[in-house]
Design an enzyme around this catalytic site. Structure first.
Site, PDB file in Angstrom:
ATOM      1  N   SER A 198      40.084  43.371  46.334  1.00 56.21           N
ATOM      2  CA  SER A 198      40.339  44.045  45.059  1.00 56.21           C
ATOM      3  C   SER A 198      39.172  43.768  44.125  1.00 56.21           C
ATOM      4  O   SER A 198      38.244  43.048  44.480  1.00 56.21           O
ATOM      5  CB  SER A 198      41.645  43.543  44.448  1.00 56.21           C
ATOM      6  OG  SER A 198      41.427  42.245  43.924  1.00 56.21           O
ATOM      7  N   LYS A 199      39.282  44.334  42.951  1.00 58.02           N
ATOM      8  CA  LYS A 199      38.213  44.191  41.953  1.00 58.02           C
ATOM      9  C   LYS A 199      37.854  42.732  41.683  1.00 58.02           C
ATOM     10  O   LYS A 199      36.715  42.431  41.359  1.00 58.02           O
ATOM     11  CB  LYS A 199      38.670  44.822  40.633  1.00 58.02           C
ATOM     12  CG  LYS A 199      38.279  46.266  40.509  1.00 58.02           C
ATOM     13  CD  LYS A 199      38.449  46.691  39.072  1.00 58.02           C
ATOM     14  CE  LYS A 199      38.581  48.189  38.984  1.00 58.02           C
ATOM     15  NZ  LYS A 199      39.352  48.620  37.844  1.00 58.02           N
ATOM     16  N   ARG A 200      38.854  41.866  41.803  1.00 57.82           N
ATOM     17  CA  ARG A 200      38.608  40.439  41.572  1.00 57.82           C
ATOM     18  C   ARG A 200      37.456  39.925  42.435  1.00 57.82           C
ATOM     19  O   ARG A 200      36.772  38.981  42.083  1.00 57.82           O
ATOM     20  CB  ARG A 200      39.860  39.623  41.924  1.00 57.82           C
ATOM     21  CG  ARG A 200      40.941  39.642  40.919  1.00 57.82           C
ATOM     22  CD  ARG A 200      42.076  38.746  41.356  1.00 57.82           C
ATOM     23  NE  ARG A 200      42.612  39.123  42.669  1.00 57.82           N
ATOM     24  CZ  ARG A 200      42.530  38.386  43.749  1.00 57.82           C
ATOM     25  NH1 ARG A 200      41.953  37.221  43.714  1.00 57.82           N
ATOM     26  NH2 ARG A 200      43.045  38.817  44.888  1.00 57.82           N
ATOM     27  N   HIS A 201      37.300  40.537  43.618  1.00 56.89           N
ATOM     28  CA  HIS A 201      36.279  40.051  44.550  1.00 56.89           C
ATOM     29  C   HIS A 201      34.896  40.627  44.276  1.00 56.89           C
ATOM     30  O   HIS A 201      33.965  40.364  45.007  1.00 56.89           O
ATOM     31  CB  HIS A 201      36.673  40.405  45.987  1.00 56.89           C
ATOM     32  CG  HIS A 201      37.952  39.771  46.413  1.00 56.89           C
ATOM     33  ND1 HIS A 201      39.148  40.459  46.396  1.00 56.89           N
ATOM     34  CD2 HIS A 201      38.233  38.531  46.845  1.00 56.89           C
ATOM     35  CE1 HIS A 201      40.104  39.658  46.816  1.00 56.89           C
ATOM     36  NE2 HIS A 201      39.582  38.481  47.082  1.00 56.89           N
ATOM     37  N   GLY A 202      34.772  41.459  43.252  1.00 57.92           N
ATOM     38  CA  GLY A 202      33.471  42.079  42.972  1.00 57.92           C
ATOM     39  C   GLY A 202      33.576  43.566  43.207  1.00 57.92           C
ATOM     40  O   GLY A 202      34.642  44.151  43.041  1.00 57.92           O
TER      41      GLY A 202
END
Ligand code: GLU
Length: 458
Positions: free
Chosen positions: A238-242
């Protein structure tokens, strides 16, 4: 058999890497079998779908070169067709109107919860007469009560679902709009899709879809559910990972060939091979070699592939892509060397095109003279640098060899090792300590600019 695959994104955001991989697998499978790759926009969720997201998905696919043979179809343009099929199912007694109130359904759910049962519709309205009343209703699919559905999944193997576990799905809401699982079924049927390749978050929908297809007298397609992409922490990417958006990878300087190569290997393999041209991907791709377990996204590997393609693809092609990044960084390419020459000089030194553009700014723009105050040229080197300035000014041929010779002779005259003069020269002409080989750098900068910069430095 004429193979027909489809990519069916819901346009609620940009094209993310998971979607792009699904699209790639569908594209590859169709191409491998000279089949048809269909694009279908699943935009029935009117609240979450946006025209911008549709455009973003098209842009991502275009950038990756995943061209479609048929479509784009839009589900919102097919409401009449869905209504027609709902009528057909109602008339055949394969679907029914359900008048249960919200309150009744809530009470039912609470009871089931208290009895530790799975929440499901109890079939209360299943046997009502067909007469339409004034009350609001939804339409439910009459799911078989007994037996099982075997999903013969090409990735996960046979997965068995008991019909007793599947309740009577709502196929039309009270405002008569069709629901997701139903529109997919009608579309896959109408569009004669032979192979459904999609994320395995849809595996649980598949037995319901198969039951509806069978009720319609359609032959269910072959299914292949591709495992999720995970982040480095083992959680769903997800976005959390970049970066997860395909276009963000473009912005960061990746080239489509590298991202495609990375995505094809993320969840699929062909022996130990890591590098695949598009032709090789098409030739070797086989659903049977899709991995069963989820794969983790590894940015270093993507970088490695990107660098490989930057180094080995036609410099003219790389230059074309680099142009976009030069513009994005507001570097005026008219003010410096030809981009193809630049790529040849820089391609060993950059993992991404963004980095290549950043490292090339000094070829096109004046350098900050403060650098010469911060890092002055050692006094003992100055005479050699002046000599070099003179020699360069006198050169009639502006080639790597001639420049190299001038540098060599100037260093020798003052008994300096080549590096002792080359590094100050680099600082003088680039304003920094890293650049392509110095003779090549000087050549690309051009005589006038080089002499000017040496003068400023001295
Ligand atoms: N629209 C669905 C999604 O974006 C895909 C449905 C399908 O492939 O059947 O997740």
């Amino acid at each position: 058999m004429n193979i027909r695959t489809r990519f069916a994104p819901s346009p609620t955001g940009y094209l993310h890497v998971g979607g792009a991989r699904t699209a790639l697998y569908c594209w590859l499978y169709a191409h491998k079998h000279q089949g048809t790759f269909i694009l279908r926009v699943e935009d029935t969720d009117l609240e979450r779908s946006t025209p911008e997201a549709v455009q973003a998905i098209f842009a991502g696919m275009e950038w990756l070169g995943l061209n479609y043979d048929e479509g784009p179809y839009y589900q919102t343009k097919r409401f009449d067709r869905y209504k027609e099929v709902i009528q057909q199912l109602l008339q055949q007694g394969k679907a029914y109107r359900c008048y249960c109130s919200k309150e009744r359904l809530e009470t039912l759910r609470a009871q089931q919860f208290a009895n530790k049962e799975k929440p499901r519709y109890d079939g209360h309205c299943r046997n009502l007469s067909l007469a339409v009343t004034e009350q609001p209703f939804v339409v439910r699919f009459h799911n078989p009560l007994e037996g099982e559905v075997i999903v013969d999944d090409q990735v996960h193997g046979k997965v068995v679902f008991q019909n007793s576990e599947l309740d009577d799905l709502i196929i039309a809401r009270s405002d008569s709009t069709p629901t997701y699982n139903f529109t997919v079924v009608v579309d896959d049927w109408d569009m004669q899709v032979t192979h459904v390749i999609r994320g395995d978050d849809h595996l649980n929908n598949t037995p319901r879809q198969i039951n509806m297809l069978l009720a319609l007298g359609a032959k269910p397609p072959v299914y292949a559910h591709v495992p999720m992409i995970l982040g480095t922490d083992g959680k769903k990417l997800s976005k959390r990972h970049g970066a997860v958006s395909v276009m963000q990878y473009r912005d960061e300087g990746y080239i489509p060939a590298a991202l495609l190569n990375y995505l094809v290997r993320l969840g699929w393999s062909h022996g130990d091979q890591e590098i695949f041209s598009k032709e090789e991907m098409i030739n070797f791709f086989d659903i049977k070699n899709i991995n069963k377990s989820a794969a983790a996204f590894n940015v270093e590997k993507l970088q490695w592939l990107n660098q490989h393609y930057i180094k080995t693809l036609d410099p003219a092609y790389i230059a074309e892509q680099l142009k976009w990044h030069m513009q994005a960084q507001e570097i005026n390419i008219a003010n410096g060397p030809d981009l193809i020459e630049l790529v040849i000089a820089q391609r060993e030194r950059a993992k991404t095109l963004k980095e290549m553009a950043e490292k090339s700014r000094f070829f096109y723009e004046e350098i900050d003279k403060n650098i010469f105050i911060e890092q002055p040229i050692p006094v003992e080197i100055k005479p050699a640098l002046m000599k070099l300035q003179e020699k360069l000014a006198g050169l009639t041929e502006w080639t790597d060899t001639a420049i190299h010779q001038a540098l060599n002779e100037s260093a020798e005259m003052f008994s300096l090792k080549l590096g002792k003069l080359a590094q100050p020269l680099r600082l003088a002409v680039t304003g920094g300590t890293v650049s392509p080989p110095i003779d090549c750098t000087v050549r690309l900068l051009g005589k006038e600019r080089v002499l000017n910069r040496i003068k400023n430095c001295l």
